[in-house]
Design a protein around this motif. Structure first.
Motif, mmCIF file in Angstrom:
data_model
loop_
_atom_site.group_PDB
_atom_site.id
_atom_site.type_symbol
_atom_site.label_atom_id
_atom_site.label_comp_id
_atom_site.label_asym_id
_atom_site.label_seq_id
_atom_site.Cartn_x
_atom_site.Cartn_y
_atom_site.Cartn_z
ATOM 1 N N ARG A 105 0.835 -1.219 0.000
ATOM 2 C CA ARG A 105 0.000 0.000 0.000
ATOM 3 C C ARG A 105 0.859 1.254 0.000
ATOM 4 O O ARG A 105 0.580 2.204 -0.713
ATOM 5 C CB ARG A 105 -0.932 0.002 1.216
ATOM 6 N N ILE A 106 1.944 1.237 0.803
ATOM 7 C CA ILE A 106 2.833 2.406 0.825
ATOM 8 C C ILE A 106 3.403 2.643 -0.572
ATOM 9 O O ILE A 106 3.416 3.764 -1.077
ATOM 10 C CB ILE A 106 3.965 2.213 1.863
ATOM 11 N N PHE A 107 3.847 1.565 -1.231
ATOM 12 C CA PHE A 107 4.416 1.709 -2.581
ATOM 13 C C PHE A 107 3.374 2.271 -3.548
ATOM 14 O O PHE A 107 3.690 3.081 -4.400
ATOM 15 C CB PHE A 107 4.915 0.348 -3.104
ATOM 16 N N PHE A 108 2.118 1.830 -3.412
ATOM 17 C CA PHE A 108 1.084 2.272 -4.352
ATOM 18 C C PHE A 108 0.779 3.762 -4.230
ATOM 19 O O PHE A 108 0.451 4.396 -5.209
ATOM 20 C CB PHE A 108 -0.206 1.469 -4.175
ATOM 21 N N PHE A 109 0.855 4.304 -3.007
ATOM 22 C CA PHE A 109 0.510 5.731 -2.944
ATOM 23 C C PHE A 109 1.726 6.649 -2.932
ATOM 24 O O PHE A 109 1.581 7.863 -3.015
ATOM 25 C CB PHE A 109 -0.485 6.030 -1.813
ATOM 26 N N LEU A 110 2.917 6.058 -2.925
ATOM 27 C CA LEU A 110 4.129 6.874 -2.886
ATOM 28 C C LEU A 110 4.292 7.842 -4.075
ATOM 29 O O LEU A 110 4.797 8.955 -3.876
ATOM 30 C CB LEU A 110 5.353 5.964 -2.760
ATOM 31 N N PRO A 111 3.874 7.463 -5.305
ATOM 32 C CA PRO A 111 4.023 8.437 -6.405
ATOM 33 C C PRO A 111 3.366 9.776 -6.108
ATOM 34 O O PRO A 111 3.730 10.800 -6.673
ATOM 35 C CB PRO A 111 3.333 7.747 -7.588
ATOM 36 N N MET A 112 2.387 9.778 -5.197
ATOM 37 C CA MET A 112 1.725 11.023 -4.810
ATOM 38 C C MET A 112 2.709 12.009 -4.168
ATOM 39 O O MET A 112 2.496 13.212 -4.209
ATOM 40 C CB MET A 112 0.650 10.660 -3.787
ATOM 41 N N ALA A 113 3.782 11.461 -3.562
ATOM 42 C CA ALA A 113 4.743 12.321 -2.863
ATOM 43 C C ALA A 113 5.727 12.984 -3.826
ATOM 44 O O ALA A 113 6.485 13.851 -3.439
ATOM 45 C CB ALA A 113 5.505 11.504 -1.817
ATOM 46 N N VAL A 114 5.714 12.532 -5.085
ATOM 47 C CA VAL A 114 6.669 13.071 -6.053
ATOM 48 C C VAL A 114 5.981 14.171 -6.857
ATOM 49 O O VAL A 114 4.884 13.970 -7.358
ATOM 50 C CB VAL A 114 7.170 11.960 -6.993
ATOM 51 N N PHE A 161 1.068 7.232 -13.695
ATOM 52 C CA PHE A 161 2.001 7.499 -12.594
ATOM 53 C C PHE A 161 1.652 8.787 -11.846
ATOM 54 O O PHE A 161 1.851 8.887 -10.654
ATOM 55 C CB PHE A 161 3.452 7.542 -13.090
ATOM 56 N N ILE A 164 -1.972 7.779 -9.879
ATOM 57 C CA ILE A 164 -2.242 6.539 -9.134
ATOM 58 C C ILE A 164 -2.298 6.761 -7.626
ATOM 59 O O ILE A 164 -3.166 6.197 -6.953
ATOM 60 C CB ILE A 164 -1.230 5.418 -9.491
ATOM 61 N N PHE A 166 -3.305 9.138 -5.551
ATOM 62 C CA PHE A 166 -4.551 9.622 -4.968
ATOM 63 C C PHE A 166 -5.722 8.685 -5.264
ATOM 64 O O PHE A 166 -6.493 8.343 -4.367
ATOM 65 C CB PHE A 166 -4.834 11.022 -5.499
#
Lengths: 288, 268
Positions: A105-114, A161, A164, A166
């Motif tokens: 789950r962390i990996f899936f929402f991490l692109p939001m931090a970029v 990318f 994804i 959000f």
């Protein structure tokens, strides 16, 4: 008396900044955009003569605009289902217990931090045909920036990318609200995973699904930054979208009138999408 | 079945996180690592040269300063304006209240990307191009924030404020000592949202800035010149430097983030 009057005006003074800002940066520019689209406009931005709908006629007979319109619609058509399938799969697959699921789950929402332009620059370098890691790792030789189909595919990948993080969180939240005892009852009665999804989870997450579909459509129709950073509309205008052409006409060619006409077309398109959203919202669908 | 699902989930999640992981790894690559055969996923050594070059051969520090400054001032002004408006719409009754509220909230329907030409002309006429105010001007109003804050403030009874005012409490004091502490969670969420929106904005700052020294990080990042010369190391270093603090914050706060989305968007 004096203090009475000041009390009466107080609420207006407190909302004044907000009112000034909506006037200055929403309503006035909206009216100006429409006015510019029915006038000829000088390079300095002054309206010269009323020309009726001739800017629109010029626009609709302009092959570059045809390309933008069809590319925008094509992008929307490819992007929305791809994004929904990927993000919904991610949410369904990671909707389980344990540390591994948590890590997923962390990996899936991490692109939001970029940030958007960081993500796009990363992809631009990864997809470089000669020294980018993608072609070299898979051992393919796709000209991502010179082949029209590959360039469109690249935009869709970039869109996924960027969105994804959000959308995954929204799907995840909706899925976790499906009561567990209902799923257990279904399992005891012999339902398989697909049946549980189709007849139990899907109806319950439908409001979230509709919300994501509509916002995705709206965002897809307004796509500009990925085009600007990744493909610059190329090759041969195959990825030139409406907002990108509007930017070109307005800021590169100084053709404000034509740019404004494109803006009005963009409005009408997104407005339709938003009307659908509001209509669905009235039917008790939750959203922000 | 259970293992299959865990495997698929893990594979997909690795694919999603791959660009981020690769960018971090590639920020330590030497020049030759990018063309090595077989292709490298990990650097040949811990090489910090790219970071040194990213800062010394570009205006990275200046871009970052511009972005932080505009995002902090922008967030502060945007929250102040939103809170003031939402407070007025929730606790005061005055002529035209509903009409004015709708007037503000209806602008959610006007996508700002389609207004950029007209807004650019306004900013140019006000001589605000290449200024910090020009960069934040169009993000100072957030109709969604006013809407959500009002929803939240209305949960508190109007009589509360009336009683406080009769006791001699000013509006400023009521707001800062009572309402803000009560609405800490929603205000904080919206402030974080504002900050990241302004910090990540791309198209508008691109249009209103011309001088290199006024570029924000999102715009500057695409104009550093390294990637055009296939000199990827410093470019990846700049990106990694920029995203690492946010990545760390997201990983550390992943539970509250997931929770807040769950509450905010599904109402449960």
């Amino acid at each position: 008396m004096n203090s009475n009057r000041s009390i009466r005006f107080k609420p207006y003074i407190m909302i004044l900044p907000a009112l000034l800002l909506v006037a200055l940066f929403s309503y006035i520019p909206f009216v100006l955009t429409f006015l510019n689209s029915v006038h000829s406009v000088s390079l300095g931005g002054e309206r010269l003569a009323f020309v009726g709908f001739s800017n629109y006629r010029r626009l609709f007979s302009n092959p570059s605009f045809h390309a933008s319109l069809s590319n925008t619609l094509r992008f929307t058509l490819f992007f929305v289902p791809t994004n929904i399938i990927v993000t919904l799969s991610a949410a369904l697959l990671s909707n389980r217990k344990g540390w591994l699921a948590n890590l997923n789950r962390i990996f899936f929402f991490l692109p939001m931090a970029v940030g958007m332009s960081s993500m796009l620059m990363i992809l631009k370098m990864m997809f470089n045909p000669t020294i980018g890691i993608i072609n070299r790792l898979i051992g393919i030789n796709i000209q991502w920036f010179n082949d029209p189909d590959a360039a469109m595919a690249l935009l869709v990948v970039a869109g996924v990318f960027l969105g994804i993080g959000f959308d995954f969180l929204l799907f995840s939240a909706a899925l976790r609200n499906v009561p567990n005892d209902l799923k257990e009852v279904a399992l005891i009665n012999g339902a398989n995973g697909f049946q549980i999804f189709r007849h139990l989870e899907l109806p319950l997450i439908a409001p979230t699904l509709v919300f994501i579909v509509v916002t995705n459509i709206k965002n897809a129709m307004l796509i500009s930054a990925p085009v600007l950073i990744l493909t610059e509309g190329g090759p041969f205008r195959s990825t030139q979208t409406l907002v990108y052409q509007m930017y070109l006409e307005g800021f590169k060619s100084g053709n404000y009138a034509l740019g404004s006409a494109i803006a009005i077309v963009v409005f009408l398109l997104t407005f339709t999408a938003l009307l659908i959203l509001l209509h669905l919202e009235r039917r008790r669908i939750y959203y922000q | 079945m259970r293992t299959l699902r865990a495997t698929l989930s893990t594979l997909l999640s690795l694919l999603v996180v791959f660009p981020i992981a690769y960018a971090i790894s590639a920020s330590f690559f030497r020049y030759a690592d990018f063309t090595a055969l077989p292709p490298r996923l990990f650097p040949s050594g811990l090489n910090l040269g790219n970071y040194v070059r990213a800062f010394s051969e570009s205006f990275l520090a200046r871009f970052l300063f511009n972005s932080l400054l505009t995002a902090i001032i922008g967030t502060f002004l945007r929250m102040t304006i939103s809170i003031m408006a939402a407070y007025t719409f929730s606790f005061f009754s005055f002529k035209g209240r509903n009409a004015l509220f709708i007037l503000i909230v209806a602008t959610m329907l006007l996508p700002s990307d389609a207004l950029i030409i007209a807004n650019f002309m306004t900013i140019r006429a006000l001589r605000l191009t290449d200024t910090y105010l020009g960069i934040i001007a169009t993000s100072l109003l957030a109709p969604t924030h006013i809407f959500m804050l009002r929803q939240y403030f209305r949960m508190m009874s109007v009589e509360y404020r009336e009683a406080a005012v009769i006791e001699g409490c000013t509006d400023t004091r009521f707001l800062t000592t009572l309402l803000m502490p009560m609405s800490k969670a929603v205000v904080l969420t919206l402030a974080i949202h504002s900050f990241s929106t302004i910090f990540n904005d791309y198209l508008w700052p691109l249009l209103v800035t011309n001088r290199t020294s006024m570029r924000t990080i999102q715009v500057g990042l695409t104009m550093m010149g390294f990637s055009e010369q296939l000199d990827y190391g410093p470019q990846f270093a700049a990106i990694t430097f920029l995203m690492t603090p946010i990545l760390v914050a997201f990983i550390a706060l992943h539970r509250p983030i997931i929770e807040s989305v769950s509450i905010r968007f599904t109402g449960r």
